[in-house]
Each structure stands twice: as structure tokens, then as C-alpha cells.
Design a protein around this motif. Structure first.
Motif, PDB file in Angstrom:
ATOM      1  N   GLN A  83      43.145  44.590  28.918  1.00  0.00           N
ATOM      2  CA  GLN A  83      43.330  44.539  30.368  1.00  0.00           C
ATOM      3  C   GLN A  83      42.486  43.453  31.005  1.00  0.00           C
ATOM      4  O   GLN A  83      42.880  42.828  31.979  1.00  0.00           O
ATOM      5  CB  GLN A  83      42.965  45.889  30.970  1.00  0.00           C
ATOM      6  N   LYS A  84      41.301  43.239  30.430  1.00  0.00           N
ATOM      7  CA  LYS A  84      40.413  42.217  30.996  1.00  0.00           C
ATOM      8  C   LYS A  84      41.053  40.832  30.858  1.00  0.00           C
ATOM      9  O   LYS A  84      40.889  39.981  31.719  1.00  0.00           O
ATOM     10  CB  LYS A  84      39.086  42.260  30.253  1.00  0.00           C
ATOM     11  N   ASN A  85      41.763  40.628  29.765  1.00  0.00           N
ATOM     12  CA  ASN A  85      42.369  39.322  29.530  1.00  0.00           C
ATOM     13  C   ASN A  85      43.778  39.213  30.087  1.00  0.00           C
ATOM     14  O   ASN A  85      44.428  38.194  29.888  1.00  0.00           O
ATOM     15  CB  ASN A  85      42.408  39.042  28.027  1.00  0.00           C
ATOM     16  N   GLU A  93      45.851  40.017  38.128  1.00  0.00           N
ATOM     17  CA  GLU A  93      44.605  40.655  38.495  1.00  0.00           C
ATOM     18  C   GLU A  93      44.742  41.393  39.824  1.00  0.00           C
ATOM     19  O   GLU A  93      43.826  41.426  40.615  1.00  0.00           O
ATOM     20  CB  GLU A  93      43.501  39.610  38.562  1.00  0.00           C
ATOM     21  N   CYS A  94      45.933  41.966  40.056  1.00  0.00           N
ATOM     22  CA  CYS A  94      46.132  42.690  41.300  1.00  0.00           C
ATOM     23  C   CYS A  94      46.057  44.189  41.074  1.00  0.00           C
ATOM     24  O   CYS A  94      46.253  44.957  42.003  1.00  0.00           O
ATOM     25  CB  CYS A  94      47.470  42.322  41.917  1.00  0.00           C
ATOM     26  N   GLY A  95      45.775  44.629  39.865  1.00  0.00           N
ATOM     27  CA  GLY A  95      45.683  46.050  39.583  1.00  0.00           C
ATOM     28  C   GLY A  95      46.967  46.620  39.021  1.00  0.00           C
ATOM     29  O   GLY A  95      46.944  47.617  38.328  1.00  0.00           O
ATOM     30  N   PRO A 110      39.115  40.321  40.795  1.00  0.00           N
ATOM     31  CA  PRO A 110      38.118  41.080  40.029  1.00  0.00           C
ATOM     32  C   PRO A 110      37.336  40.209  39.054  1.00  0.00           C
ATOM     33  O   PRO A 110      36.237  40.570  38.663  1.00  0.00           O
ATOM     34  CB  PRO A 110      38.957  42.121  39.292  1.00  0.00           C
ATOM     35  N   LEU A 140      41.509  47.517  37.828  1.00  0.00           N
ATOM     36  CA  LEU A 140      40.719  46.480  38.481  1.00  0.00           C
ATOM     37  C   LEU A 140      39.279  46.516  37.980  1.00  0.00           C
ATOM     38  O   LEU A 140      38.672  45.474  37.738  1.00  0.00           O
ATOM     39  CB  LEU A 140      40.741  46.668  40.005  1.00  0.00           C
ATOM     40  N   ASN A 171      38.327  47.532  35.085  1.00  0.00           N
ATOM     41  CA  ASN A 171      38.332  46.992  33.726  1.00  0.00           C
ATOM     42  C   ASN A 171      38.367  45.470  33.718  1.00  0.00           C
ATOM     43  O   ASN A 171      37.867  44.841  32.790  1.00  0.00           O
ATOM     44  CB  ASN A 171      39.551  47.521  32.962  1.00  0.00           C
ATOM     45  N   GLN A 172      38.968  44.895  34.743  1.00  0.00           N
ATOM     46  CA  GLN A 172      39.108  43.435  34.753  1.00  0.00           C
ATOM     47  C   GLN A 172      37.871  42.738  35.294  1.00  0.00           C
ATOM     48  O   GLN A 172      37.785  41.521  35.231  1.00  0.00           O
ATOM     49  CB  GLN A 172      40.334  43.039  35.581  1.00  0.00           C
ATOM     50  N   MET A 173      36.936  43.495  35.836  1.00  0.00           N
ATOM     51  CA  MET A 173      35.711  42.860  36.332  1.00  0.00           C
ATOM     52  C   MET A 173      34.820  42.489  35.157  1.00  0.00           C
ATOM     53  O   MET A 173      34.731  43.225  34.184  1.00  0.00           O
ATOM     54  CB  MET A 173      34.970  43.816  37.275  1.00  0.00           C
TER      55      MET A 173
END
Lengths: 132, 204
Positions: free
Chosen positions: A51-53, A57-59, B67, B90, B92-94
Motif C-alpha cells: 500500500q505504501k508503494n 494516494e487518495c485513500g 500522505p 492513508l 499506511n502510505q505515510m
């Protein structure tokens, strides 16, 4: 002034000071970057994840395909809208100055309007305005 | 270095510090929150950033719309079950290190809507919360207090040793499982690794 510099530079050259200052400027900028890189490299563990990659990035999760084709009828619709948008722009000053206009000006405007109405009739007959 | 010795030295005009202190000092004064609000608490959060309360005094005025650039997530408002997966994703993406402030009664427990079928009973069921703020909604002063509490927490975090901060431990995860919609609400109902139901803890 140049003679007092501790670094051995050709004193005769008029640009020597600038070269020294340029080098100092680059080092000054590179030191924080290098420190940040070293810190990340040796102390801060990288924690990548699915998910980080992820691209978005809007959720929300992306779904479907980005390579979709837009229906061509939308394009015609947009063109027709643009034409009548421009017409409105011309009609507004025409209406504001209507009482003071000469016959020639009124005729010119009428020709302009008739041309657009003809276009509208043509577009209507082509079926642009109906969403099949 | 001994705290008394440091105080004594500073009286004589000698200031000593450690790398850890310097690093944390920089960190705690540049916490960038993520731009998002969930309900009425968000209005108070916005007021906190404006001229009257001026969150910029704490170095946190730069609300980031992505994020990837944010350090702090302020969960300001009711988290509905529809919204919870997005909030967790969100988070997780930070990038690490990241912190969470749960602002208001809803974000910490569900608040007045706790019994609603669609309301999550506190965001700490899915992500680790650093500071909880009670109130409905909390005033901007309360958010500032929570922010200062978080700054205190950051400044006491260690960079080395066993007690080092969470983000420096390679084995601890950076991502938390995102809940999914099931037949009767979100599944799983909570992340058991980080959330311990207080009622069950009391019962033993």
C-alpha cells in the motif's frame, strides 16, 4: 583579498574567487543531503509495502483501467456547446447596445445568428443532441 | 550526559547537547499534518491553524495534501465504517516516523454516535494512536495541548538501544491491515495486535 585564501588558486585569474565560492556553495548544499542519505542508509530501516508503494494516494484503491476511450459524441457535444457559448458572449453586448444600433449592425448580427441556427439544425439532424 | 551537569554548565554559558536531542528537537518542531478532516472536529482543527490560534508557532502549519509528505495524522471527527479503510490506507502510505492524534469523542470512541450501526468505535482499533483528545468538539486549545504532548513524546524518543522509537525497529511493521466490508460491518472488527478492548481487559 584573493591572496589571503588558504586554498592554492591561481591568483592571476579574475574568476578564481567565483570558482572557490561556487565550490563552497555546492559543498554547503551537499552536506545536509549527504547527512540525510547516510542517516537513512545506516539507521533508519526502510519499510516498503504494497500500500505504501501504491500509485494513488487518495485513500481509495484504484479500480478499472486508465486506458478508456471517451465516446465521440461527447466531443461533438462539447463543440456545439463552445459555439453557443461564444454566441452568448456576442449576444450580450448586442442586447445592451440594441437601441442605439444602426440597421446594418442589426442585419450583421442577424446573419451571424442565422448561421449558428443553421448549424444547430444541422447538428440536430445529425443526432448530436440525442444521447443514443 | 547528566542533566544536573548540563544545567550547571549552562549557568556558566556552556551549552552541551547530544545528537539525539538535536535530532528530536528538529523533528518535533517540523511535524507536518495530513490535510484531511472527517467531521465537525475538522472545523476546530482548521481554526487552530488560522491566525487566532496559529499552529504555525509549533512548526505544524504545513498541512500536506499527500500522505507521502506528512508526519502526523489528525483524525478529526467521526470515523464511519465506510471511511475507516481509507483512513487506515492513508496511514499506511505515510512514511516513518508517523504519529496519530485522535481528536474528539468520536475519533477516540465513537462518541455520541457510538451506538450507530455505521460508526467505528474509535480509530485506535486499527491504527496506533499517540495522543487522544476528549471533547465534543475539543477547542483549538485542546488540539494545541495534544500537539505539545506529542512534541514531548517525540523529544523523549530514543534513537538507539532497545527502547528506540518504533520506526527505527526494522522488524516492526509500517503497514497495518486494512479492514474490509463484511456481512455485519468491518472485518476484522479490530486489529487485536494493537487494540485491547478495555472491557475485556477489566474482566481479565
Amino acid at each position: 583579498m584573493v591572496k589571503n585564501l588558504p586554498i592554492a588558486v591561481p591568483v592571476e585569474h579574475p574568476w578564481a574567487t567565483i570558482v572557490v565560492l561556487l565550490a563552497a556553495a555546492i559543498v554547503f548544499g551537499a552536506i545536509p543531503l549527504a547527512m540525510a542519505w547516510l542517516w537513512a542508509r545506516f539507521f533508519s530501516p526502510a519499510k516498503p509495502g504494497l500500500q505504501k508503494n501504491a500509485t494513488y494516494e487518495c485513500g481509495l484503491e484504484a479500480k478499472g483501467d486508465a486506458w478508456i476511450q471517451l465516446d465521440v459524441s461527447y466531443y461533438l457535444y462539447a463543440i456545439v456547446f463552445l459555439i453557443f457559448d461564444v454566441e452568448a458572449v456576442f449576444l450580450l453586448p448586442f442586447a445592451a447596445a440594441f437601441s442605439g444600433l444602426s440597421l446594418a449592425a442589426c442585419l450583421a448580427m442577424l446573419v451571424f445568428l442565422l448561421l449558428l441556427v443553421e448549424g444547430l439544425i444541422w447538428a440536430c439532424q445529425k443526432g448530436v443532441l440525442s444521447w443514443g | 550526559m547528566d542533566q544536573d551537569l548540563k544545567t550547571e554548565l549552562s549557568k556558566h554559558g556552556i551549552f552541551a547537547t547530544t545528537f539525539e536531542e538535536l535530532y528530536n528537537w528538529g523533528r518535533k518542531n517540523s511535524v507536518w499534518p495530513l490535510t484531511f478532516g472527517l467531521a465537525c472536529c475538522a472545523i476546530e482543527m482548521i481554526a487552530t491553524t488560522m491566525a487566532r490560534y496559529d499552529l504555525a508557532r509549533f512548526g505544524a502549519e504545513v498541512f500536506r495534501p499527500s500522505p507521502r509528505q506528512a508526519d502526523l495524522m489528525i483524525v478529526s471527527g467521526t470515523v464511519t465504517k465506510k471511511m475507516a479503510p481509507q483512513v487506515v490506507r492513508l496511514y499506511n502510505q505515510m512514511p516513518e516516523p508517523k504519529y496519530v492524534i485522535a481528536m474528539g469523542a468520536c475519533a477516540i470512541s465513537g462518541g455520541p454516535f457510538r451506538d450507530g450501526y455505521n460508526v467505528l468505535k474509535g480509530i485506535d482499533r486499527y491504527i496506533p494512536v499517540d495522543v487522544h483528545i476528549p471533547g465534543c468538539p475539543p477547542r483549538p486549545e485542546a488540539l494545541i495541548h495534544a500537539f505539545m504532548t506529542l512534541q514531548e513524546k517525540i523529544s523523549t524518543q530514543h534513537l538507539t538501544g532497545e527502547a528506540r522509537a518504533r520506526h527505527l525497529k526494522a522488524e516492526l511493521p509500517s503497514e497495518f491491515p486494512v479492514p474490509e466490508f463484511g456481512e455485519h460491518g468491518l472485518e476484522p472488527a479490530q486489529n487485536d495486535e494493537i487494540f485491547h478492548n478495555p472491557l475485556k481487559v477489566l474482566q481479565g
